[in-house]
Design a protein around this motif. Sequence first.
Motif, short mmCIF file in Angstrom:
data_model
loop_
_atom_site.label_atom_id
_atom_site.label_comp_id
_atom_site.label_asym_id
_atom_site.label_seq_id
_atom_site.Cartn_x
_atom_site.Cartn_y
_atom_site.Cartn_z
N GLY A 77 0.60 -1.44 -0.06
CA GLY A 77 -0.50 -0.20 0.16
C GLY A 77 0.72 1.25 -0.05
O GLY A 77 0.53 2.16 0.68
N LYS A 78 2.26 0.97 -0.84
CA LYS A 78 2.71 2.41 -0.77
C LYS A 78 1.62 3.80 -1.63
O LYS A 78 1.96 4.66 -0.82
CB LYS A 78 4.29 2.48 -1.15
CG LYS A 78 5.22 1.15 -0.78
CD LYS A 78 6.45 0.75 -1.19
CE LYS A 78 6.25 -0.05 -2.88
NZ LYS A 78 5.89 -1.38 -1.90
N SER A 79 1.02 3.13 -2.60
CA SER A 79 0.41 4.30 -3.90
C SER A 79 -0.62 5.28 -2.41
O SER A 79 -0.23 6.63 -2.61
CB SER A 79 -0.27 3.85 -4.39
OG SER A 79 0.76 2.92 -4.97
N LEU A 80 -0.95 4.76 -1.77
CA LEU A 80 -1.77 5.69 -1.08
C LEU A 80 -1.05 6.17 0.40
O LEU A 80 -1.48 7.27 0.07
CB LEU A 80 -3.08 4.71 0.20
CG LEU A 80 -4.46 4.86 0.68
CD1 LEU A 80 -5.39 5.63 -0.51
CD2 LEU A 80 -5.14 3.79 1.76
N GLU A 128 -2.12 3.45 -14.40
CA GLU A 128 -2.56 2.63 -13.05
C GLU A 128 -2.87 4.32 -11.78
O GLU A 128 -3.65 4.08 -10.98
CB GLU A 128 -2.09 2.14 -11.82
CG GLU A 128 -2.94 1.24 -11.18
CD GLU A 128 -1.81 0.18 -10.64
OE1 GLU A 128 -1.71 -1.56 -11.73
OE2 GLU A 128 -2.07 -0.02 -9.96
N LYS A 129 -2.07 4.56 -11.85
CA LYS A 129 -1.82 5.64 -10.77
C LYS A 129 -2.96 7.21 -11.26
O LYS A 129 -3.64 7.50 -10.02
CB LYS A 129 -0.65 6.28 -10.67
CG LYS A 129 0.58 5.32 -10.38
CD LYS A 129 0.42 4.43 -9.21
CE LYS A 129 1.09 3.52 -9.18
NZ LYS A 129 -0.14 2.18 -7.85
N PHE A 130 -3.00 8.02 -12.18
CA PHE A 130 -3.83 8.51 -12.97
C PHE A 130 -4.73 8.32 -12.77
O PHE A 130 -6.28 9.16 -12.44
CB PHE A 130 -3.91 8.30 -14.52
CG PHE A 130 -4.68 9.39 -15.25
CD1 PHE A 130 -3.96 11.03 -15.39
CD2 PHE A 130 -5.38 8.86 -16.13
CE1 PHE A 130 -5.47 11.85 -15.84
CE2 PHE A 130 -5.86 10.21 -16.70
CZ PHE A 130 -6.12 11.29 -16.62
N ALA A 178 8.00 9.97 -6.28
CA ALA A 178 8.92 9.19 -6.58
C ALA A 178 8.98 7.75 -6.84
O ALA A 178 9.13 6.59 -5.90
CB ALA A 178 10.30 9.78 -6.80
N ASP A 179 7.92 6.97 -7.63
CA ASP A 179 7.97 5.56 -7.66
C ASP A 179 8.95 4.40 -8.10
O ASP A 179 9.75 5.43 -9.01
CB ASP A 179 6.46 5.54 -7.84
CG ASP A 179 5.58 4.12 -7.44
OD1 ASP A 179 5.96 3.27 -7.30
OD2 ASP A 179 4.26 4.32 -8.10
N GLU A 180 8.62 3.34 -7.23
CA GLU A 180 9.78 2.72 -7.34
C GLU A 180 11.20 2.94 -8.06
O GLU A 180 11.86 3.83 -9.05
CB GLU A 180 9.67 2.33 -9.14
CG GLU A 180 7.92 1.63 -9.11
CD GLU A 180 7.78 0.71 -9.05
OE1 GLU A 180 8.69 -0.53 -8.69
OE2 GLU A 180 6.85 -0.10 -8.31
N ILE A 181 11.72 3.66 -7.12
CA ILE A 181 12.75 4.74 -7.10
C ILE A 181 13.82 3.71 -6.90
O ILE A 181 15.40 4.69 -7.40
CB ILE A 181 13.34 5.91 -5.98
CG1 ILE A 181 13.51 6.88 -6.16
CG2 ILE A 181 13.07 4.87 -4.45
CD1 ILE A 181 14.78 7.74 -5.29
N ALA A 234 6.82 -3.92 -13.05
CA ALA A 234 6.67 -3.45 -11.69
C ALA A 234 5.22 -2.67 -11.45
O ALA A 234 4.92 -1.81 -12.55
CB ALA A 234 7.63 -2.31 -12.46
N GLY A 235 5.43 -3.26 -9.92
CA GLY A 235 4.09 -1.69 -9.62
C GLY A 235 2.42 -2.15 -9.66
O GLY A 235 1.60 -1.56 -9.17
N ILE A 236 2.44 -2.77 -11.28
CA ILE A 236 1.25 -3.50 -11.29
C ILE A 236 0.37 -4.08 -10.44
O ILE A 236 0.54 -5.29 -10.25
CB ILE A 236 0.90 -3.69 -12.98
CG1 ILE A 236 2.11 -2.90 -13.83
CG2 ILE A 236 0.04 -3.63 -13.26
CD1 ILE A 236 1.22 -2.39 -14.76
MG LIG Z 1 3.62 0.03 -5.76
#
Ligand SMILES: [Mg+2]
Length: 724
Positions: free
Chosen positions: A50-53, A81-83, A142-145, A340-342
């Motif tokens: 849950g990093k995005s949140l 996805e983030k959009f 910065a996602d997936e840094i 990555a990240g999906i």
């Molecule tokens: Mg992520």
Amino acid sequence: MRFDDLPLGDDVKRALRLQGYDTLYPPQESALPHAISGKNIVLAVPTASGKSLVAYIAILNSVLNGGKAIYIVPLRALASEKFEDLRRFEDLGVRVGMSIGDYDADDPTLERFDVVVATSEKIDSLLRHRTSWLEKVSVVIADEIHLINDPDRGPTLEVTLTKFRMANPKAQIIALSATINNSDEIADWLQAENITSDWRPVPLREGVYLDGEIFFSDNSKRKVKDLGDPIVSLVDDCLANDGQVLIFVNTRRASESLASSLRSVTRRYIGTNKELREISKSVSTDDEEPTSIGKKLSECIKSGVAFHNAGLSNDQRRRVEDLFRAGKIKVIVATPTLAAGINLPARMVIIREATRFDSDYGHSAIPVLEIKQMCGRAGRPRYDDYGEAVFISKDEDHRSFLLENYLLADPENVYSKLGTEPALRSHALAAIATGNVRSEEGMFRFLEHSFLARQTDIDFLHDTLQRILAFLEDNEMIKFDRDGSLRATFFGKRVSDLYLDPASAVTMRKALVAFRKDAGFGILHALAATVDLKPLYMRRSDYDWVEEILEEKRTEMLLEPPSDLNQYEFYLAEVKTASLIQDWIEERTEEDIERKFGIGPGDIRSKMEVAEWMAYSMDQLSAIFKEEAHETLQPLVRRINKGVKPELLELTKIRNIGRVRARVLFNNGFKSIADLRNASVDRLAALPTIGRALAAQVKKQLGQEQEAKTVEQSVSGQKTLREF
Ligand SMILES: [Mg+2]
Ligand SMILES: Nc1ncnc2c1ncn2[C@@H]1O[C@H](COP(=O)(O)OP(=O)(O)OP(=O)(O)O)[C@@H](O)[C@H]1O
């Protein structure tokens, strides 16, 4: 702890509740107080935690208080996805945009948004234009840094953050990372709180399959009905329990052939699915132009399985992801680009190989970090209660090897890749062109703020930097003033603004100086010879025909073949790539192109995107070096964009009229917009590939051009999304 207990506005809490968020995950509990108080953080916690949140809440907190935010992502698929996620907060009055496109623009549309999702290349390019919007930014995500470690893309991400911190030190930085060993170094660099954890909301067991049994890294075991083939056994096991499977293989071809061979398994779990048959039909007919990869995909989808690789167009890829998300297809066989990240509903991830083929290193081991990213696609919250990630092994030795070296191993450290000449060349010129740096000394002061400097003593860069400055000076992109200070020439500034590698600009300049009106193919070759447009590989079977083309076009070439025989192969690869551009703008069918070059529609699109950018840049540079080339280059840019001969440029201005439909119209006597105005809807509707709906739509566009334009502008946010 609950979201309600956080020091957030009531409307934010309500919005979170509405989206089904109630309790915080432990890593969120550690991170959110810092994030809300405006501190920089590095959040290096497991996949799906849950990093995005955390990022979204920090964004809302800041934007609702008048700030602006950017969300930097590595991939376009992740951007969508983030959009989409962020747009769910639009009711709060947050305007969300996505910016991926144009080279050479300072993008005034940004002003309309409070949050912009973009790739690091896009942000870097905007920083070069000193877009005023960026000065107002109060939060940077910065996602997936950890991708700072990537030799191709890492330096840009690093430089972007470095510049941001110098230009806008008050902006809060939130870096999201996979679990890595040295996140403390990144945190130290960003003066951020380093938050780590090994907590994951959905248990993920990682193991190795051998002979009807999965051996997990926690020493547990599970039997699987052995159906002979390991992958078939695992897929069947998962589907029989209502799960979905994501399989990673290391080549595109393998993704297609494995998907195809799994049809007989997945078919058993979809019944007689009429809906799927309809969808599958639309996959192969939705595109204006049928492609063989589209047909293959459609065949697979009919049976409930799909492949996912860079050969597919963006539309096709998104289609596959959406169908999988909706549970309509049960299995995706993907190349690691999907990792990555999906968020996907995969209960099980199967990793078939732990090695991959790399054109520079041959067969090489996939880093643990990447393997962990793949495993982490399994067991995502809201989709599954548990996840399993499984390697396939050959025998007991192999099984132990995989367990020890991947599943029980620590992920690698992340290292800056900024210290290489190609990376520094572009960024050094940009730093000078934007006035950030005025001397060699200054360049070092700038680099001292980088992650590279945090990791090593950058004195070792003296020689490299000197070589780069000499290269830029020799090619008249920079100048030393009498007092010894550095500045960019007009040429240098344009190169930086156009986001070109200076080496590409040198190639273009050479070609422009040699430009002649009859140099048709020579111009295409010049585009293909730039370092930004990576040439296609030469297959053994290519040599004969490519050399033939070279022979035939010899007099048109602007850049001569190299005298060094070792370089000759590169030259041929450029000729091959030029001939791809040629076929595209001469309207050879996509299917023919696929066959001739051994590539998919996704490759054609991505190569043509760069070719268009190169043509546009060369056209811009023609104002400095050869004005008469403008006449040739300007239409070429649009021809590459549309893939058409000059006579179709007018028709392709109409929305939804691409290369195929425009050709149909033209060959039926509708050669211009005026011709279309005079035609009846019935007449247009009767043409192949057009049909009634489109004919009506075209008429509407023509009759109400002004209104059509306003509609287009008002949906341009969505339009960007569709362009993905
Ligand atoms: Mg992520
Ligand atoms: N507190 C929460 N309660 C319920 N669901 C949550 C919570 N936080 C996040 N989620 C859900 O968890 C899923 C995974 O979140 P997210 O994509 O942010 O993971 P991540 O940490 O970025 O993983 P990765 O490293 O794979 O990118 C999302 O579907 C999200 O909606």
